[in-house]
Design a protein around this motif. Structure first.
Motif, PDB file in Angstrom:
ATOM      1  N   SER A 139     -56.520  86.323  68.594  1.00  0.00           N
ATOM      2  CA  SER A 139     -55.305  87.135  68.705  1.00  0.00           C
ATOM      3  C   SER A 139     -55.167  88.049  67.499  1.00  0.00           C
ATOM      4  O   SER A 139     -55.497  87.667  66.376  1.00  0.00           O
ATOM      5  N   CYS A 140     -54.659  89.249  67.747  1.00  0.00           N
ATOM      6  CA  CYS A 140     -54.412  90.245  66.704  1.00  0.00           C
ATOM      7  C   CYS A 140     -52.966  90.697  66.795  1.00  0.00           C
ATOM      8  O   CYS A 140     -52.376  90.694  67.877  1.00  0.00           O
ATOM      9  N   SER A 141     -52.419  91.109  65.661  1.00  0.00           N
ATOM     10  CA  SER A 141     -51.073  91.685  65.664  1.00  0.00           C
ATOM     11  C   SER A 141     -50.918  92.641  64.505  1.00  0.00           C
ATOM     12  O   SER A 141     -51.660  92.583  63.521  1.00  0.00           O
ATOM     13  N   CYS A 142     -49.947  93.522  64.652  1.00  0.00           N
ATOM     14  CA  CYS A 142     -49.663  94.512  63.623  1.00  0.00           C
ATOM     15  C   CYS A 142     -48.163  94.785  63.642  1.00  0.00           C
ATOM     16  O   CYS A 142     -47.575  94.959  64.713  1.00  0.00           O
ATOM     17  N   CYS A 143     -47.552  94.798  62.466  1.00  0.00           N
ATOM     18  CA  CYS A 143     -46.140  95.144  62.345  1.00  0.00           C
ATOM     19  C   CYS A 143     -46.037  96.557  61.784  1.00  0.00           C
ATOM     20  O   CYS A 143     -46.601  96.849  60.731  1.00  0.00           O
ATOM     21  N   TRP A 144     -45.352  97.408  62.492  1.00  0.00           N
ATOM     22  CA  TRP A 144     -45.181  98.789  62.065  1.00  0.00           C
ATOM     23  C   TRP A 144     -43.974  98.920  61.147  1.00  0.00           C
ATOM     24  O   TRP A 144     -43.112  98.040  61.105  1.00  0.00           O
ATOM     25  N   GLU A 145     -43.878 100.024  60.439  1.00  0.00           N
ATOM     26  CA  GLU A 145     -42.792 100.248  59.500  1.00  0.00           C
ATOM     27  C   GLU A 145     -41.423 100.244  60.174  1.00  0.00           C
ATOM     28  O   GLU A 145     -40.424  99.908  59.547  1.00  0.00           O
ATOM     29  N   ASN A 146     -41.366 100.606  61.449  1.00  0.00           N
ATOM     30  CA  ASN A 146     -40.093 100.630  62.159  1.00  0.00           C
ATOM     31  C   ASN A 146     -39.692  99.249  62.676  1.00  0.00           C
ATOM     32  O   ASN A 146     -38.704  99.111  63.390  1.00  0.00           O
ATOM     33  N   GLY A 147     -40.467  98.199  62.331  1.00  0.00           N
ATOM     34  CA  GLY A 147     -40.149  96.840  62.746  1.00  0.00           C
ATOM     35  C   GLY A 147     -40.781  96.415  64.061  1.00  0.00           C
ATOM     36  O   GLY A 147     -40.703  95.258  64.430  1.00  0.00           O
ATOM     37  N   LYS A 148     -41.400  97.363  64.751  1.00  0.00           N
ATOM     38  CA  LYS A 148     -42.043  97.049  66.017  1.00  0.00           C
ATOM     39  C   LYS A 148     -43.326  96.247  65.765  1.00  0.00           C
ATOM     40  O   LYS A 148     -44.080  96.544  64.841  1.00  0.00           O
ATOM     41  N   LYS A 149     -43.554  95.220  66.587  1.00  0.00           N
ATOM     42  CA  LYS A 149     -44.757  94.409  66.464  1.00  0.00           C
ATOM     43  C   LYS A 149     -45.610  94.613  67.709  1.00  0.00           C
ATOM     44  O   LYS A 149     -45.110  94.645  68.823  1.00  0.00           O
ATOM     45  N   GLU A 150     -46.895  94.759  67.475  1.00  0.00           N
ATOM     46  CA  GLU A 150     -47.838  94.985  68.564  1.00  0.00           C
ATOM     47  C   GLU A 150     -48.865  93.845  68.560  1.00  0.00           C
ATOM     48  O   GLU A 150     -49.331  93.423  67.504  1.00  0.00           O
ATOM     49  N   ASN A 151     -49.196  93.328  69.747  1.00  0.00           N
ATOM     50  CA  ASN A 151     -50.161  92.236  69.891  1.00  0.00           C
ATOM     51  C   ASN A 151     -51.268  92.649  70.847  1.00  0.00           C
ATOM     52  O   ASN A 151     -51.020  93.368  71.819  1.00  0.00           O
ATOM     53  N   TRP A 152     -52.488  92.181  70.583  1.00  0.00           N
ATOM     54  CA  TRP A 152     -53.621  92.423  71.460  1.00  0.00           C
ATOM     55  C   TRP A 152     -54.667  91.345  71.218  1.00  0.00           C
ATOM     56  O   TRP A 152     -54.522  90.530  70.312  1.00  0.00           O
ATOM     57  N   THR A 153     -55.698  91.354  72.010  1.00  0.00           N
ATOM     58  CA  THR A 153     -56.758  90.354  71.909  1.00  0.00           C
ATOM     59  C   THR A 153     -58.062  91.009  71.472  1.00  0.00           C
ATOM     60  O   THR A 153     -58.373  92.116  71.907  1.00  0.00           O
ATOM     61  N   GLY A 154     -58.795  90.316  70.631  1.00  0.00           N
ATOM     62  CA  GLY A 154     -60.118  90.749  70.211  1.00  0.00           C
ATOM     63  C   GLY A 154     -61.143  89.708  70.634  1.00  0.00           C
ATOM     64  O   GLY A 154     -60.795  88.585  70.998  1.00  0.00           O
ATOM     65  N   ARG A 155     -62.404  90.088  70.563  1.00  0.00           N
ATOM     66  CA  ARG A 155     -63.478  89.180  70.958  1.00  0.00           C
ATOM     67  C   ARG A 155     -64.653  89.347  70.009  1.00  0.00           C
ATOM     68  O   ARG A 155     -65.061  90.464  69.702  1.00  0.00           O
ATOM     69  N   ILE A 156     -65.178  88.228  69.534  1.00  0.00           N
ATOM     70  CA  ILE A 156     -66.406  88.242  68.747  1.00  0.00           C
ATOM     71  C   ILE A 156     -67.550  88.290  69.742  1.00  0.00           C
ATOM     72  O   ILE A 156     -67.757  87.346  70.508  1.00  0.00           O
ATOM     73  N   ALA A 157     -68.272  89.388  69.767  1.00  0.00           N
ATOM     74  CA  ALA A 157     -69.367  89.543  70.724  1.00  0.00           C
ATOM     75  C   ALA A 157     -70.655  88.936  70.193  1.00  0.00           C
ATOM     76  O   ALA A 157     -71.393  88.281  70.942  1.00  0.00           O
ATOM     77  N   ASP A 158     -70.954  89.138  68.909  1.00  0.00           N
ATOM     78  CA  ASP A 158     -72.185  88.629  68.306  1.00  0.00           C
ATOM     79  C   ASP A 158     -71.948  88.286  66.845  1.00  0.00           C
ATOM     80  O   ASP A 158     -71.161  88.941  66.166  1.00  0.00           O
ATOM     81  N   ILE A 159     -72.654  87.274  66.379  1.00  0.00           N
ATOM     82  CA  ILE A 159     -72.701  86.937  64.956  1.00  0.00           C
ATOM     83  C   ILE A 159     -74.158  86.700  64.600  1.00  0.00           C
ATOM     84  O   ILE A 159     -74.841  85.911  65.252  1.00  0.00           O
ATOM     85  N   TYR A 160     -74.617  87.400  63.571  1.00  0.00           N
ATOM     86  CA  TYR A 160     -75.980  87.217  63.074  1.00  0.00           C
ATOM     87  C   TYR A 160     -75.905  86.783  61.613  1.00  0.00           C
ATOM     88  O   TYR A 160     -75.222  87.424  60.816  1.00  0.00           O
ATOM     89  N   SER A 161     -76.593  85.704  61.290  1.00  0.00           N
ATOM     90  CA  SER A 161     -76.648  85.232  59.917  1.00  0.00           C
ATOM     91  C   SER A 161     -77.959  85.673  59.287  1.00  0.00           C
ATOM     92  O   SER A 161     -79.028  85.475  59.863  1.00  0.00           O
ATOM     93  N   TYR A 162     -77.863  86.271  58.108  1.00  0.00           N
ATOM     94  CA  TYR A 162     -79.043  86.695  57.363  1.00  0.00           C
ATOM     95  C   TYR A 162     -79.210  85.872  56.091  1.00  0.00           C
ATOM     96  O   TYR A 162     -79.934  86.265  55.185  1.00  0.00           O
ATOM     97  N   GLY A 163     -78.534  84.744  56.032  1.00  0.00           N
ATOM     98  CA  GLY A 163     -78.605  83.890  54.853  1.00  0.00           C
ATOM     99  C   GLY A 163     -77.627  84.303  53.778  1.00  0.00           C
ATOM    100  O   GLY A 163     -76.764  83.535  53.393  1.00  0.00           O
ATOM    101  N   SER A 164     -77.729  85.523  53.306  1.00  0.00           N
ATOM    102  CA  SER A 164     -76.842  86.005  52.242  1.00  0.00           C
ATOM    103  C   SER A 164     -75.602  86.712  52.783  1.00  0.00           C
ATOM    104  O   SER A 164     -74.632  86.908  52.046  1.00  0.00           O
ATOM    105  N   HIS A 165     -75.629  87.113  54.048  1.00  0.00           N
ATOM    106  CA  HIS A 165     -74.489  87.813  54.653  1.00  0.00           C
ATOM    107  C   HIS A 165     -74.533  87.649  56.170  1.00  0.00           C
ATOM    108  O   HIS A 165     -75.521  87.171  56.729  1.00  0.00           O
TER     109      HIS A 165
END
Length: 104
Positions: free
Chosen positions: A4-30
């Motif tokens: 879940s993601c959210s953001c609060c704007w300066e006018n007090g409005k809050k926005e919500n949306w969904t994100g998805r991790i599509a891929d994760i690659y490990s290179y050892g150091s990063h």
């Protein structure tokens, strides 16, 4: 992996949306992480003696981060680097979601 993601704007409005991790690659150091949400974002996450960093090549941006769980600080730093509040909030939310999964 959905998160879940959210953001609060300066006018007090809050926005919500969904994100998805599509891929994760490990290179050892990063990690290379592909995030799908309102846009596609590929980030590189690593750690130095100064803490964590994020590199977002498609935005020609990068910055230092706080702990991966610190969504507020990371969103602030990412917003400054990426110049896009929604995408920065998405990345900060993804990092918080992944904080228990990624091992450094």
């Amino acid at each position: 992996m959905n998160f879940s993601c959210s953001c609060c704007w300066e006018n007090g409005k809050k926005e919500n949306w969904t994100g998805r991790i599509a891929d994760i690659y490990s290179y050892g150091s990063h990690y290379e992480i592909s995030i799908q949400s309102r846009s596609s974002i590929r980030i590189l996450i690593g750690q130095t003696c100064s803490g964590f960093f994020a590199c977002i090549p498609d935005f020609q941006a990068g910055c230092h981060l706080g702990s991966l769980e610190d969504i507020f600080y990371n969103q602030e730093k990412l917003t400054f680097a990426m110049e896009n509040v929604i995408d920065a909030a998405t990345v900060a939310s993804a990092l918080r979601y992944l904080s228990d999964i990624l091992s450094f």
